[in-house]
Structures are given as C-alpha cells and as structure tokens.
Design a protein around this motif. Structure first.
Motif, short mmCIF file in Angstrom:
data_model
loop_
_atom_site.label_atom_id
_atom_site.label_comp_id
_atom_site.label_asym_id
_atom_site.label_seq_id
_atom_site.Cartn_x
_atom_site.Cartn_y
_atom_site.Cartn_z
N ASP A 324 0.76 -1.31 -0.13
CA ASP A 324 -0.03 -0.10 -0.01
C ASP A 324 0.78 1.41 -0.09
OD1 ASP A 324 -1.80 2.28 1.55
OD2 ASP A 324 -2.89 0.64 0.64
N ASP A 325 0.45 2.31 -0.83
CA ASP A 325 1.20 3.59 -0.86
C ASP A 325 1.40 4.15 0.49
OD1 ASP A 325 1.42 3.01 -3.64
OD2 ASP A 325 -0.24 4.43 -4.05
N ALA A 326 0.41 4.08 1.47
CA ALA A 326 0.34 4.79 2.70
C ALA A 326 1.39 4.10 3.48
CB ALA A 326 -1.07 4.58 3.40
N LEU A 327 1.63 2.77 3.32
CA LEU A 327 2.85 2.23 4.09
C LEU A 327 4.15 2.59 3.70
CD1 LEU A 327 2.66 -0.16 6.28
CD2 LEU A 327 3.30 -1.67 4.58
N MET A 328 4.15 3.03 2.49
CA MET A 328 5.51 3.01 1.85
C MET A 328 5.91 4.69 1.94
SD MET A 328 6.30 0.28 0.60
CE MET A 328 7.72 0.29 -0.42
N ARG A 329 4.88 5.54 2.32
CA ARG A 329 5.30 7.11 2.39
C ARG A 329 6.46 7.28 3.58
NH1 ARG A 329 3.74 9.85 6.67
NH2 ARG A 329 1.76 9.33 7.87
N PRO A 330 7.14 8.42 3.36
CA PRO A 330 7.81 8.99 4.57
C PRO A 330 7.39 9.17 5.51
CG PRO A 330 8.30 10.33 2.31
CD PRO A 330 7.04 9.39 2.37
N GLY A 331 8.03 8.87 6.75
CA GLY A 331 7.16 8.82 8.01
C GLY A 331 6.80 7.44 8.61
N ARG A 332 6.57 6.53 7.52
CA ARG A 332 6.48 5.07 7.84
C ARG A 332 7.75 4.24 7.49
NH1 ARG A 332 0.90 6.42 6.58
NH2 ARG A 332 -0.24 6.54 8.48
N PHE A 333 7.65 3.70 6.54
CA PHE A 333 8.85 2.97 5.86
C PHE A 333 9.57 4.09 4.88
CE2 PHE A 333 6.31 -0.82 6.87
CZ PHE A 333 7.51 -1.39 7.68
N ASP A 334 10.40 4.98 5.55
CA ASP A 334 11.24 5.93 4.89
C ASP A 334 12.03 5.39 3.78
OD1 ASP A 334 10.37 8.56 6.71
OD2 ASP A 334 10.62 6.63 7.86
N ARG A 335 12.95 4.27 4.18
CA ARG A 335 13.86 3.81 3.34
C ARG A 335 13.56 2.65 2.70
NH1 ARG A 335 18.80 5.83 5.32
NH2 ARG A 335 18.36 8.31 5.86
N HIS A 336 13.81 2.56 1.35
CA HIS A 336 13.51 1.20 0.56
C HIS A 336 14.93 0.63 0.24
CE1 HIS A 336 9.51 3.60 -0.35
NE2 HIS A 336 9.54 3.30 0.81
N ILE A 337 15.51 -0.30 0.80
CA ILE A 337 16.70 -0.95 0.57
C ILE A 337 16.40 -2.25 -0.38
CG2 ILE A 337 18.72 -2.00 1.61
CD1 ILE A 337 17.74 -0.28 4.00
N ALA A 338 16.82 -2.10 -1.42
CA ALA A 338 16.72 -3.27 -2.47
C ALA A 338 18.12 -4.08 -2.24
CB ALA A 338 16.76 -2.70 -3.99
N ILE A 339 17.87 -5.46 -2.11
CA ILE A 339 19.00 -6.54 -1.81
C ILE A 339 18.55 -7.44 -2.96
CG2 ILE A 339 19.86 -8.11 -0.37
CD1 ILE A 339 18.51 -6.74 1.90
N ASP A 340 19.53 -7.20 -3.97
CA ASP A 340 19.45 -7.93 -5.17
C ASP A 340 20.42 -9.17 -5.05
OD1 ASP A 340 18.78 -9.02 -7.29
OD2 ASP A 340 19.39 -7.29 -8.74
#
Length: 643
Positions: A324-340
């Motif tokens: 959900d976009d609300a979960l990914m917005r700044p203030g909740r999950f701020d960082r999106h760390i991609a582990i390839d």
C-alpha cells in the motif's frame, strides 16, 4: 512428590459420588409383576411398597423373608416397572382382594421421587466437558503459552535477547555491502541517538528490505540488531491475521506496546505483504476486511511514534510492488533498501563465509574465486546450499576432506538436479540427445556473444532433462540486439541440429523454444528493439494479473508477426552456421555418445581454441591477470527493468 490440593479434592469428591452411586448396599434386582405376585405377594412376604418417580415400584420384604428368595440371598430389595400409578393401584387391590386380605392388613404403599447421582452426572457430562475445555483453554492456551483463549489478541512476536540470542554481526553478512552501508545509519542512531537529536535530526521510522528469496533480508535485519546491541522482536506478517475479528489489530497494538517497553529495539516484520497489500482491491465480498483493519492499525502505530522512543521497524518482502502507498510514504517506511542477488565479488565473499566450517585442503580464497565464477545468478541461500551439498557428497564417498571436484558436482546438482541412473535411454534416443546437445555446444562455440561453454552432458538429470550444456556467463545487465540474437541462435542450436542430421524434430526442444519465444517477445514488445514497431514498450508480457492488453488488436498482430520473423531469422542463421560446421557437430556428437560428458578441454581438442576471447576464462585457473581485475569489482551499471 508435591500434591496439588486443587487436583486432589475434585478427584476425591468424584470417587465418593461414584462409590455411593454404585454401593452394594443399594443393589436391587429387576423383576416382573408376575414374579412379584407369585413369589412375594401370594406368600405374604411383602412388608411395604414404595413407588419411585411414578414409574417404578420398590419391594421391601418382611424380616427374614428374603432368605433364599429367587436364589438371590444377597439382594435386599426388588423393583419392577409400572405403566401408570392408577393401573398399578387397581391391579394391587384386585390381587389383595383375591387373596382375601382385609383392608386393615393390606400392604402400605408410599410415593417417593429419587434422583440418581450417576444418571445426573451422565446427563450433564457434555456440558461439564465443554466447561472443562473452556477453562483449560483459558488457563493454558495453545502451545503452553499461558495466554489462553483470552490472550488471542496478544502478539506472537519472538523476543531475542541482546546478550545471548543475537550473535549475528555485519561481518557474518557478505555480498550486500551497499545495503549494509545504508542500514548502518539505523545502527548508529540506536547506539548514539543523542548525536542525531542535538542537531534536530530524526531517524527514519523504518526500512523495507526487498529482494528475491534467499538474498539475506532476514539475516541483515538480525545482524542490524546484533550490531546495535538492542532487543530484536521478530514476527511474520501472516501471524497477525486469524479467524477472529479484530485479532490482527489487537496483536499490532500489543507488538508496539512491547517494543516501547524494550526500547531501544528493532521490530522485524517478515513477509509484510501478507497484511500490507494495497487496500480497496478485491474487497467486494468483505474477505479482506480483517486484513485491511490490521493494516490500518499498523499505519496508525507507525505514524504514532515519537522521535525519542528509539524503536525502528524493519520489514522484508519479495513483492514491494503490491504494498500500500500509505505504508511506503515518508514517516513510516522511509527507506527502501533493495537487496539483489550478489555479483561475482559478492558471491566470492559469501563463499568465504560458508567455506570456513567446511573441512577442505583447498586454498580458500582461490576456491571461493573459482566457485563464484561458476555460480552466476546464485543467491546467498544458493551458495550455502552448494557448500552443504559438497560436504554431503564428500561424506557419501567416505572422504576425509571436501575437494574441488565435490564443489563442482554440488553446483551441477543444484543447477540441473540429481543424476537419474534409473532412466536408461535407448540407442536412438541417446543419439538424438547427443546431436541435440552437440548443436548447442558448436553453435555457442562459434558465436561471439554466446556464453563460454563449460560442460556438455547427455546423462539424464532432474525432472525432465535428458541432457544439458553448462555455460559460464558473466554478470551482465545490459544486452544489445546482436548479443540477444547470438543467445537465441545458441538456444536454437539443438532443434536445428536435429533438423539437419535427422530431417525430423522431437519434443526435446520444448524448453529451448520457450526461452527463445520469451526473448523475442521481450525484444519486440518490452525493449523497443524492433524497427517496424518502433521504440515502444508495453511492459512485462508475463504479468498474469493483467487481464487486458495495453495495445490494440492491430498492434498485437504486428507484435506476433515481428516475433515470428525475428525467430525465423535466428533459425536461418543457426542453420547456416551448423551446416557450415557439420563436421564439428559430428565429432562432438560421436564423442558424446562415447564419453557421455565433455568438458571444455575436450571441446578445445576437438574444435581448437574458441575464436573469441573468454573474459572470465582466466578465473577458472590458478591466477587472475590484471586485465581481469575489473571483473571482480561490483558492477555499477543500471540494470533494465526486466530481463
């Protein structure tokens, strides 16, 4: 031995009740009216009668009258059933009148209602059993947790103690240097929050660790907790959702309440997509109400943190696109760390970690370097599986140490499966498979952009593979049209070889044709490489959730025509190549039928040196030249959106 009064007293009471209910002093025998009349009434042995519950009569005999009666000397009373009290009284009066008994001497009859203790217990047994089960569930609960049914809303998160339970550090996590660098900021904040707060900085509330399965998302989160020296609360996303309404939201509240008590700490929610999917999709029948209420509570709890509570939320998922976009917005999950998946340098570091406990006489740095080159596309879990399989193979052959051959056999086992010794091919099938695999090998040998050949075999392996060719691809993220064409030609080499040498085709090329078709559609419809269609991209054609095509019928027809033309061009190019190299295909196929497995050295003896330089060929030797150093460094090119 300790005696629990709460257990002994109910057992003693139950035993007493059963004893009284079945006491021999109350034993009586069932008789009929005829027995009562002929044996007792006519002989004048009856002292009195008692009507019980208006359906039975208990017979009391005169003193001494029971001795030897009906051959039952131990029976003190007798009973018989009656249909109704009125009928019984009428029959008793008639019998006494026939016997001439005067009214003053007639047998006294009394009426009494009795309740059987045993019968009552049996009657209420289901209710008592249900009450007992509820009391047990309320006190003990599932799994002996002690929370019981009244604690169903409690969080199931497992708390790892910072002193004893978390031993993983960043040095134990290899192959993800960029992700460790980014997540180190959380560690620094948890270790020294005052340095950030005095400058007015606020630590990000959380981070999403996304990547393919087996790349080490959970391991990195645990290493973060171990490095920071704080408690670690681990929970799965599916544990929030139960059959009871409101349980998920209650567990979320309890989880964050526990985190605040143990602050500073880290919460790790694994597979968060179980509760974090975008809301408002597929909810026509109310099936997702509970999941959405759980997600709403998670959003509230994450946004309700104060900056001084020192609680960091990490989450792992394989599908960040569905969140959900609300979960990914700044203030909740701020960082999106991609582990390839790791590159060759990352795989080498991972092999060094997993080779340490392996008993081997090989030079570990050189062995890790070689194995990293042999395992392109492997994740950290795959690398660990290779090391474990190598140890199992060595133990199976009663070896003292694990050799390099065991590691190569383990890689072969992981890639193509276990050798099927029970699957014996007929001579005709063996010849067909040999020429098929020889076509792949020779086509790849003389195509510049094809991957270097490492091994070719006609030994059946895995589920349906009758033969296979193992190549040594490099870590490459960008492909040109010429490179993709050479890869398509190499993949079509088996089908073309069958067509040239036998004039017929078999079903053995099914997997090859699927790969070629997928590559052709990707070039035409995704990468915009077709001159007729132009530089247009219609997204991933493998998206199964897409019910409508993003183009018209005419465009779809054009895509199909261009794909067919592209594959036809590759087929003709492969046919021309293998026709020119017909003698080489013959030599490779004949030696394959004789030896069943050919390696790179055998191919060089048959065909000579490959006319193109293999940039990773030196990595399989004992030394690495300075020109190859650049291939050991992490690639910083931007990969395409799909491949």
């Amino acid at each position: 031995m300790t005696i629990n009064p709460g257990t002994v007293l109910p057992l003693a009471f139950t035993s007493y009740v059963l004893y009284k209910a079945m006491s021999p002093s109350d034993m009586s025998r069932e008789i009929t009216w005829q027995d009562f009349r002929s044996t007792f009434l006519d002989r004048g042995l009856v002292d009195r009668l008692v009507v019980l519950n208006r359906n039975r009569v208990r017979v009391y005999l005169r003193q001494g009258g029971s001795s030897g009666t009906l051959n039952q000397p131990h029976v003190t009373t007798y009973t018989f059933s009656i249909g109704s009290v009125e009928a019984f009284e009428r029959k008793l009066d008639e019998a006494q009148s026939e016997l001439g008994i005067p009214g003053s001497e007639r047998i006294p009859v009394s009426y009494k209602d009795e309740v059987s203790v045993l019968g009552t217990l049996i009657h209420f047994a289901p209710t008592l059993l249900l009450v007992g089960v509820l009391i047990y569930m309320g006190r003990k609960g599932p799994g002996g947790s002690g929370s019981g049914i009244f604690g169903v809303g409690k969080s199931k998160a497992k708390l790892f103690n910072r002193e004893t339970d978390i031993s993983v550090k960043f040095k134990d996590v290899a192959g993800m240097d960029e992700a460790k660098t980014e997540i180190m900021e959380f560690v620094n904040f948890l270790k020294n929050p005052a340095a950030y707060q005095k400058l007015g900085a606020k630590i990000p509330k959380g981070a999403i660790l996304s990547g393919p399965p087996g790349t080490g998302k959970t391991l990195l989160a645990k290493a973060t907790a171990g490095e920071a020296g704080v408690p670690f609360l681990s929970v799965s996303g599916s544990e929030f959702v139960e059959m009871f309404v409101g349980v998920g939201a209650s567990r979320v509240r309890d989880l964050f309440a526990s985190a605040k008590k143990n602050a500073p700490c880290i919460i790790f929610v694994d597979e968060i997509d179980a509760i974090g999917k975008a809301r408002g999709k597929g909810n026509q029948f109310g099936g997702n109400d509970e999941r959405e209420s759980t997600l709403n509570q998670l959003l509230v709890e994450m946004d309700g943190f104060g900056s001084n509570e020192q609680v960091v939320v990490l989450a792992g998922t394989n599908r960040p696109d569905v969140l959900d976009d609300a979960l990914m917005r700044p203030g909740r999950f701020d960082r999106h760390i991609a582990i390839d998946r790791p590159d060759i340098k990352g795989r080498q570091d991972i092999f060094m970690v997993h080779l340490r406990p392996i008993k081997t006489d090989e030079d570990l740095p050189k062995l890790a370097q070689k194995l990293a080159a042999l395992t392109p596309g492997f994740s950290g879990a795959d690398v660990h599986n290779v090391c474990n399989e190598a140890a199992l193979i060595a133990a199976r052959h009663n070896q003292e140490t694990v050799t390099g051959a065991d590691f190569e056999a383990a890689i072969e086992r992981v890639i193509v499966g276990l050798e099927k010794k029970s699957k014996v091919l007929s001579p005709e099938e063996k010849k067909t498979v040999a020429y098929h695999e020889a076509g792949h090998a020779v086509a790849g040998w003389y195509l510049e952009h094809a991957d270097p050949l490492l091994k070719v075999s006609i030994i059946p392996r895995g589920v349906g593979a009758l033969g296979y060719a193992q190549y040594l691809p490099k870590d490459q993220y960008l492909y040109s049209t010429q490179q993709l064409m050479d890869r398509m030609c190499m993949t079509l080499g088996g089908r073309v070889s069958e067509h040239i040498f036998f004039g017929i085709v078999t079903t053995g090329a099914q997997d090859d044709l699927q790969k070629v078709t997928k590559m052709a559609y990707a070039q035409v419809a995704t990468y915009g490489m077709d001159p007729e269609l132009g530089p247009l991209s219609y997204g991933n054609q493998d998206n199964k959730e897409q019910f409508t095509k993003p183009y018209s019928e005419q465009t779809g027809q054009l895509i199909d025509n261009q794909v067919r033309a592209l594959i036809g061009t590759a087929f003709r190019k492969t046919t021309d190549l293998l026709t020119a190299k017909r003698a080489d295909v013959e030599k490779v196929a004949q030696l394959l039928m004789e030896k069943e497995v050919l390696n790179r050295a055998d191919m060089e003896r048959l065909l000579g040196k490959r006319p193109f330089q293999d940039k990773l060929h030196e990595l399989l030797g004992t030394e690495v030249t300075p020109q190859d150093e650049k291939y050991l460094k992490p690639t910083i090119e931007t990969p395409p959106s799909s491949s």
